[in-house]
Design an enzyme around this catalytic site. Structure first.
Site, PDB file in Angstrom:
ATOM      1  N   ARG A  23       0.811  -1.221   0.000  1.00 48.92           N
ATOM      2  CA  ARG A  23       0.000   0.000   0.000  1.00 48.92           C
ATOM      3  C   ARG A  23       0.840   1.264   0.000  1.00 48.92           C
ATOM      4  O   ARG A  23       0.384   2.334  -0.371  1.00 48.92           O
ATOM      5  CB  ARG A  23      -0.916   0.028   1.223  1.00 48.92           C
ATOM      6  CG  ARG A  23      -1.885  -1.126   1.297  1.00 48.92           C
ATOM      7  CD  ARG A  23      -2.543  -1.202   2.646  1.00 48.92           C
ATOM      8  NE  ARG A  23      -1.505  -1.482   3.660  1.00 48.92           N
ATOM      9  CZ  ARG A  23      -1.690  -1.352   4.958  1.00 48.92           C
ATOM     10  NH1 ARG A  23      -2.844  -0.946   5.434  1.00 48.92           N
ATOM     11  NH2 ARG A  23      -0.715  -1.635   5.806  1.00 48.92           N
ATOM     12  N   ARG A  58      17.788  28.443   1.179  1.00 49.18           N
ATOM     13  CA  ARG A  58      17.271  29.222   2.311  1.00 49.18           C
ATOM     14  C   ARG A  58      18.252  29.122   3.468  1.00 49.18           C
ATOM     15  O   ARG A  58      18.656  28.044   3.856  1.00 49.18           O
ATOM     16  CB  ARG A  58      15.905  28.705   2.741  1.00 49.18           C
ATOM     17  CG  ARG A  58      14.819  28.892   1.698  1.00 49.18           C
ATOM     18  CD  ARG A  58      13.502  28.310   2.210  1.00 49.18           C
ATOM     19  NE  ARG A  58      12.443  28.385   1.240  1.00 49.18           N
ATOM     20  CZ  ARG A  58      11.457  29.272   1.272  1.00 49.18           C
ATOM     21  NH1 ARG A  58      11.403  30.170   2.233  1.00 49.18           N
ATOM     22  NH2 ARG A  58      10.524  29.251   0.357  1.00 49.18           N
ATOM     23  N   HIS A  61      20.202  30.528   8.854  1.00 53.88           N
ATOM     24  CA  HIS A  61      19.411  31.203   9.876  1.00 53.88           C
ATOM     25  C   HIS A  61      19.490  30.440  11.197  1.00 53.88           C
ATOM     26  O   HIS A  61      19.669  29.233  11.201  1.00 53.88           O
ATOM     27  CB  HIS A  61      17.927  31.256   9.483  1.00 53.88           C
ATOM     28  CG  HIS A  61      17.665  31.859   8.157  1.00 53.88           C
ATOM     29  ND1 HIS A  61      16.598  31.479   7.389  1.00 53.88           N
ATOM     30  CD2 HIS A  61      18.314  32.807   7.448  1.00 53.88           C
ATOM     31  CE1 HIS A  61      16.590  32.173   6.266  1.00 53.88           C
ATOM     32  NE2 HIS A  61      17.631  32.973   6.272  1.00 53.88           N
ATOM     33  N   LYS A  68      15.730  22.816  16.866  1.00 45.97           N
ATOM     34  CA  LYS A  68      14.944  22.488  15.678  1.00 45.97           C
ATOM     35  C   LYS A  68      15.116  21.009  15.360  1.00 45.97           C
ATOM     36  O   LYS A  68      16.210  20.464  15.490  1.00 45.97           O
ATOM     37  CB  LYS A  68      15.405  23.302  14.466  1.00 45.97           C
ATOM     38  CG  LYS A  68      15.201  24.792  14.606  1.00 45.97           C
ATOM     39  CD  LYS A  68      15.757  25.506  13.383  1.00 45.97           C
ATOM     40  CE  LYS A  68      15.742  27.003  13.564  1.00 45.97           C
ATOM     41  NZ  LYS A  68      16.443  27.674  12.468  1.00 45.97           N
ATOM     42  N   TYR A 128      10.081  21.535   9.979  1.00 49.96           N
ATOM     43  CA  TYR A 128      10.826  21.605  11.222  1.00 49.96           C
ATOM     44  C   TYR A 128       9.933  21.923  12.394  1.00 49.96           C
ATOM     45  O   TYR A 128       8.985  22.666  12.306  1.00 49.96           O
ATOM     46  CB  TYR A 128      12.014  22.567  11.150  1.00 49.96           C
ATOM     47  CG  TYR A 128      11.720  23.998  10.802  1.00 49.96           C
ATOM     48  CD1 TYR A 128      11.806  24.999  11.761  1.00 49.96           C
ATOM     49  CD2 TYR A 128      11.406  24.365   9.499  1.00 49.96           C
ATOM     50  CE1 TYR A 128      11.576  26.324  11.444  1.00 49.96           C
ATOM     51  CE2 TYR A 128      11.178  25.681   9.168  1.00 49.96           C
ATOM     52  CZ  TYR A 128      11.261  26.656  10.133  1.00 49.96           C
ATOM     53  OH  TYR A 128      11.019  27.966   9.815  1.00 49.96           O
TER      54      TYR A 128
END
Length: 170
Positions: A23, A58, A61, A68, A128
């Site tokens: 599945r 990105r 940061h 995180k 995150y």
């Protein structure tokens, strides 16, 4: 679930369990009790998603207080985690991780570390969990090509936001 130490203090690579049959695939992405048993006793308070296309980069940061837990739920990306604590002997050290919808890896990132990701597939969804609520005023940003870090990226001209293109050199 298997939790592995990385070359960066406090950063952990997590291989989550999965069940596959005709599945498809079933994955439990987070179970607090299981994480606590593995020594990860963090109270996550916010989940975020970032959807991007190929060659979008990105980051870098981070902030001074947020843990995180990062994963890729669709597509694939290269995640780079950098020690951004100027008081640490590890400042500027980094490690790269390839995360995808097929390897089901997660990376736990401590406070004072920055993270960036480059989308490798046509599209990707970056997920995150955070231990604090997002505070844009508490964030630091470094350019992806900051010469202090000397990070290798598998693309020459990534697509950047204005924030990431300018980067606040800290």
């Amino acid at each position: 679930m298997q939790v592995k130490e990385t070359s960066l203090p406090g950063v952990k690579l997590i291989e989550v369990d999965r069940f596959e049959d005709f599945r498809g695939t079933y994955i439990e992405s987070f179970n607090k009790e299981d994480y606590v048993k593995q020594g990860i006793d963090i109270d996550f308070v916010q989940d975020d998603f970032s959807m991007s296309r190929k060659h979008v980069l990105r980051g870098i940061h981070g902030d001074q207080e947020t843990w995180k837990l990062v994963s890729c739920i669709f597509g694939s990306f290269r995640l780079v985690v950098v020690n951004c604590d100027p008081d640490s002997e590890w400042f500027g050290k980094w490690e790269a991780f390839d995360l995808s919808e097929t390897n089901y890896r997660q990376v736990l990132i401590p406070p004072k570390y920055g993270n960036a990701h480059l989308v490798l597939s046509d599209q990707a969804i970056f997920h995150y969990k955070q231990s604090t609520y997002y505070n844009p005023h508490g964030q630091f940003t470094y350019r992806f090509d900051d010469p202090r870090f000397n990070i290798w990226w598998p693309v020459k001209n990534p697509i950047l936001s204005q924030r990431d293109d300018l980067g606040k050199r800290v």
